[in-house]
Design a protein around this motif. Structure first.
Motif, PDB file in Angstrom:
ATOM      1  N   PHE A  51       0.815  -1.208   0.000  1.00 30.18           N
ATOM      2  CA  PHE A  51       0.000   0.000   0.000  1.00 30.18           C
ATOM      3  C   PHE A  51       0.852   1.262   0.000  1.00 30.18           C
ATOM      4  N   LYS A  52       2.027   1.192   0.582  1.00 29.01           N
ATOM      5  CA  LYS A  52       2.916   2.343   0.618  1.00 29.01           C
ATOM      6  C   LYS A  52       3.459   2.683  -0.764  1.00 29.01           C
ATOM      7  N   SER A  64      -0.113   1.514  -4.115  1.00 22.02           N
ATOM      8  CA  SER A  64      -1.552   1.509  -3.843  1.00 22.02           C
ATOM      9  C   SER A  64      -2.350   1.838  -5.105  1.00 22.02           C
ATOM     10  N   TRP A  65      -1.878   2.781  -5.913  1.00 19.94           N
ATOM     11  CA  TRP A  65      -2.589   3.163  -7.132  1.00 19.94           C
ATOM     12  C   TRP A  65      -2.560   2.030  -8.164  1.00 19.94           C
ATOM     13  N   ALA A  92      -0.122  -8.206  -3.004  1.00 21.03           N
ATOM     14  CA  ALA A  92      -0.684  -7.150  -3.852  1.00 21.03           C
ATOM     15  C   ALA A  92      -1.521  -7.708  -4.989  1.00 21.03           C
TER      16      ALA A  92
END
Length: 443
Positions: A243-244, A247-248, A377
């Protein structure tokens, strides 16, 4: 001297092309085959059987809505499973995590086959179904990413799409297998016997697949890409790192499989029920068409994976999304002709487009993320797609159609496919790049 083919992720198993890779391919296929079989089996049963077995007091329409709503329980659990299994898959290894995933899925499905009906134990029956459905969701949340990584991280660079076909095929074959088994049981039994206990046989048969899957998975080695990553050392918590740094990318990854999952679950659950209730086809006719359309899904999944190595995965998947936009708008006008041949053709076209979009996903989505948090992910993005396309879309279908008509739901399908296309074309095509990387800046 003939120059060696440049490869990015080639291992001894992949180079040999023999028994070692055959075992790896089968290990990835059997897990997703069990997941796909169990999930599709439940979807078909939720549309055609469970309203009468577990929700009889609600009546026809309300019972169907309640039964299809239980589909969503697993899809909500899937992202949680992706994070849970993803953490251990990125920290401890792909192989170990996949063993637990296959056990969870198989046990959950087998136990569904022995739950007494609501007429026998009352409200406890649907409650137990919901709990076991959640167990299924947690397990499949870890299975897909682990299986595709297990084979793609072993695969040669220029054949990664083809090799990723195996876990994708494991998810597509059951769309033919599960309805076919239900159809066989239905043909060999009376309608009363089928509702009473015949539907349980395919659920209990899941135990056989689990035993085979466990045996194969215990025989294979960890992926070389993960082994190298572990030697380099890992830092941080996989989900936080994902997420760091990306995330996009994970958000856009949600769209990659959206056309496939939406089309498959709408076709195998809601459209199956639509064929019985609105077109007035028999249950066996609907099951036969579901099995036939599942074969189209499997064949075009294979073709998609194969072609993606040649034209690029982004182009392959994105083009299928564009076809999905058009077909989403046409599906119900075609179905509403109300004849059996047209119904069959409509389902086959739907599943063909789903297969064209799906085959290349097994390599394309994992290619977007580094090894250190790839399991987490890729799995999380894929399973969020499942919530939208597999959980929400089939549940909304009867609500939207009863209030606004089939055209309105066709527009919803078209919009979802547009979103899928935009997300896919916005991501990088890494067809010819190695998966052996740990730097998030490369994402």
């Amino acid at each position: 001297m003939r120059q060696a083919e440049p490869v990015g992720d080639e291992s001894a198993a992949a180079r040999s092309g023999g028994r070692s890779f055959g075992r790896i391919a089968f290990a990835s296929l059997i897990g997703t085959l069990i997941d796909g079989y169990d999930f599709v089996l439940y979807s078909v049963a939720a549309a055609l059987v469970f309203p009468k077995v577990f929700f009889p007091s609600l009546g026809g329409a309300a019972g169907t809505i309640a039964s299809l709503a239980t589909l969503g329980v697993a899809f909500v659990a899937r992202p949680i499973g992706a994070l849970l299994f993803g953490h251990f898959g990125d920290r401890l290894g792909r192989k170990r995590t996949l063993i637990w995933a296959i056990l969870g899925m198989g046990i959950g499905t087998t136990l569904m086959g022995v739950i007494p009906s609501a007429n026998t134990i009352g409200v406890a029956a649907p409650i137990i179904i919901v709990i076991l459905r959640a167990v299924q969701g947690l397990a499949v949340g870890g299975e897909w990413a682990g299986s595709v990584l297990f084979v793609t991280e072993h695969a040669p660079l220029r054949r990664r799409g083809l090799y990723s076909m195996f876990p994708q095929l494991g998810h597509s074959l059951p769309t033919a297998l599960a309805p076919a088994i239900l159809l066989l049981v239905g043909v060999l039994s009376t309608p009363e016997t089928f509702i009473a206990w015949g539907w349980r046989v395919p659920f209990l048969a899941s135990a056989v697949l689990v035993v085979i899957g466990l045996y194969i998975r215990l025989k294979v080695e960890e992926t070389p890409v993960f082994a190298k990553s572990r030697e380099r050392g890992q830092s941080g918590v996989p989900v936080l790192e994902a997420f760091k740094h990306q995330s996009w990318t994970m958000v856009r990854g949600i769209g990659v499989s959206l056309t496939t999952i939406t089309f498959v679950y709408v076709a195998q659950s809601f459209v199956a029920n639509y064929g019985v209730e609105h077109i007035h086809l028999s249950r066996n006719q609907v099951l036969a068409v579901s099995a036939l359309s599942g074969l189209f899904y499997a064949v075009f999944t294979v073709l998609s994976a194969f072609i993606s190595d040649r034209i690029g995965r982004r182009r392959m998947i994105g083009g299928a999304h564009v076809l999905g936009v058009v077909w989403g708008l046409l599906l119900f006008p075609v179905l509403n002709f109300g004849t059996f041949p047209i119904y069959a053709a409509a389902l086959c076209v739907t599943m063909t487009i789903a297969g064209l979009a799906y085959g290349a996903v097994g390599a394309f989505l994992p290619e977007q993320f580094p090894t250190q948090y790839r399991f987490t992910a890729a799995g999380f993005s894929y399973q969020i797609t499942g919530v939208i396309g597999g959980g929400i879309a089939p549940l909304l279908a009867p609500v939207i159609i009863s209030s606004y008509g089939t055209t309105a739901f066709g527009v919803v399908l078209g919009v979802l496919c547009v979103f899928a296309a935009v997300c896919t074309f916005s991501l990088k095509d890494k067809t010819n790049e190695s998966m052996d990387w740990n730097d998030p800046e490369q994402g």
